[in-house]
Design a protein around this motif. Sequence first.
Motif, PDB file in Angstrom:
ATOM      1  N   ASN A   1       0.820  -1.213   0.000  1.00 19.81           N
ATOM      2  CA  ASN A   1       0.000   0.000   0.000  1.00 19.81           C
ATOM      3  C   ASN A   1       0.854   1.264   0.000  1.00 19.81           C
TER       4      ASN A   1
ATOM      5  N   ASP B   1       2.050   1.731  -3.457  1.00 21.85           N
ATOM      6  CA  ASP B   1       0.958   2.201  -4.308  1.00 21.85           C
ATOM      7  C   ASP B   1       0.689   3.688  -4.082  1.00 21.85           C
ATOM      8  N   ILE B   2       0.726   4.110  -2.808  1.00 25.77           N
ATOM      9  CA  ILE B   2       0.515   5.529  -2.497  1.00 25.77           C
ATOM     10  C   ILE B   2       1.604   6.380  -3.117  1.00 25.77           C
ATOM     11  N   LYS B   3       2.853   5.926  -2.993  1.00 29.29           N
ATOM     12  CA  LYS B   3       3.972   6.680  -3.572  1.00 29.29           C
ATOM     13  C   LYS B   3       3.808   6.811  -5.081  1.00 29.29           C
ATOM     14  N   ASN B   4       3.415   5.712  -5.735  1.00 28.50           N
ATOM     15  CA  ASN B   4       3.239   5.746  -7.190  1.00 28.50           C
ATOM     16  C   ASN B   4       2.065   6.634  -7.585  1.00 28.50           C
ATOM     17  N   SER B   5       1.002   6.635  -6.764  1.00 22.80           N
ATOM     18  CA  SER B   5      -0.149   7.493  -7.044  1.00 22.80           C
ATOM     19  C   SER B   5       0.227   8.968  -6.925  1.00 22.80           C
ATOM     20  N   ILE B   6       1.035   9.286  -5.920  1.00 22.78           N
ATOM     21  CA  ILE B   6       1.494  10.669  -5.749  1.00 22.78           C
ATOM     22  C   ILE B   6       2.348  11.093  -6.942  1.00 22.78           C
TER      23      ILE B   6
ATOM     24  N   ALA C   1       2.188   9.928  -9.987  1.00 26.84           N
ATOM     25  CA  ALA C   1       1.304  10.106 -11.145  1.00 26.84           C
ATOM     26  C   ALA C   1       0.522  11.416 -11.033  1.00 26.84           C
ATOM     27  N   TYR C   2       0.081  11.740  -9.813  1.00 26.05           N
ATOM     28  CA  TYR C   2      -0.659  12.981  -9.589  1.00 26.05           C
ATOM     29  C   TYR C   2       0.229  14.197  -9.869  1.00 26.05           C
TER      30      TYR C   2
ATOM     31  N   GLU D   1       0.504  14.686 -13.541  1.00 29.22           N
ATOM     32  CA  GLU D   1      -0.733  15.264 -14.075  1.00 29.22           C
ATOM     33  C   GLU D   1      -0.794  16.765 -13.789  1.00 29.22           C
TER      34      GLU D   1
END
Length: 357
Positions: free
Chosen positions: A187, A190-195, A197-198, A201
Motif C-alpha cells: 500500500n 501504491d501511495i507513492k506511485n499514485s502521488i 502520477a498525480y 498530471e
Amino acid sequence: MQYTAQEIQDLIALYEQLEPVVLERINNALSRQDGRLYHITHRIKTADSIRGKLERKPDEYPDLYSIRDILGVRIICYFSDEVDEAAKLVSEVFRIDWSKSKDKRELIKPDAFGYLSLHYICSLPENLGYPEQLSSLLFEVQMRTMLQHTWAEIEHDLGYKTEFGIPRAIRRSFSRVASLLEVADQNFSDIKNSIAAYKAEVRANIDSDNADNMYLDVVTLTEFMKRSHIYRKLLSDIASITNAHITDTDSENQLQQLSFFKINTLGDLVCAIKREYSQILSLAEERLRDSELDELSSTVAFYYLYQALLISGNYSPERISEFFALRTNKESSIKSNTERIVQKIHALKVYDGEVEP
C-alpha cells in the motif's frame, strides 16, 4: 577442518580492511538515486560466530574462506520497489555470485510467513587495483524495506526463525502480522506511485494552462510555484527590486492562509494574482526598496498578495487580526501588522475621497 584462533583473527582483519571499501562503493552508488535516503547497517562476525558456523554447517562451509557473510551489509529502503532499485545499483558496483544469492521474496511459500528480503553474495570488481587478498573475499548485501526489517528484528528478538519453531497456539497470530506488514508495504508503494502520477498530471496541466479547476493542496501549490508563468514572473519582478536570488521554500503553510481568502483552486489563485498584481509590486517596492536583501523566499509573493487582498477586501480590524493570527501567535506582531493594514485601508479611502483625511 579446524582453524586456529590466529587464522580466524587474520581473516577478520582482512574483512576490517574490506569493510570501508565496500561501504564507500555502496554509498556512492545509492547517492545517484535522486536524493533517496537509505539506512545502511553493517557488521563483521566475531570469531566465535565464525567458528560456530563452521561447526554447524560443515557441508555448506568446508573451509574458512567459503563463509559468505563474515561481512554483512544491510540496505533498508522506504518502499518495496526501491529494493529492486538498490539491488540494481549494488550489482553495478560489485561482482555478484548469482548461484549463491537469494531472493527470499520468491522463495517464501504463498501460505507461509516470514520476512521477504533480497540477499546478494558479492565481491569487489576485478581489474580496479584492489589487492587480491581483498577482491577474493565474499560478503553479503541484504536489501529490504523498513517494514520487512521491523518484522525480521522482532522475529529475531522473539527467537523464532521458522514456522516450525512457533507454538501452534500463536502461529496464526504470527501469520496475521506478517500479512499485515506485507499489505502495508504494498500500500505504501501504491501511495507513492499514485502521488508521482498525480504530480505528473499537475505539471502537465500547469504547463498547458489547463489547471484552473485543480484544488489547492501541497502538490498543486508546490508545482504552481515552480511552473506557473504568472507566479514566476511575479517572483522575478519582486526579486528585481533588490536584485535578489529566489530560494525555493516549502509551500504547505500557505494553504490555510489562502483558504482564509476563499482561494480554493489554482484558478482562484491565478485570478487573485492578476487582480492584485500592481498592488503586490507596490507593497513589495515600499518594503524592499531600501533593503539590502540579496535572497528572497519563493513564498515572498504570497506575503505581499495577502496584504493586497486584505487592503482591497476592506476587511474589519478583527478579521485582519484573525488572518495574522494564522501566521503567528505573538500578540505584538499581530497587533502591529493589523494596525499597518488598517492604516493603508484608511489611506486608500482618503485617496478615493470616501472619508475625510
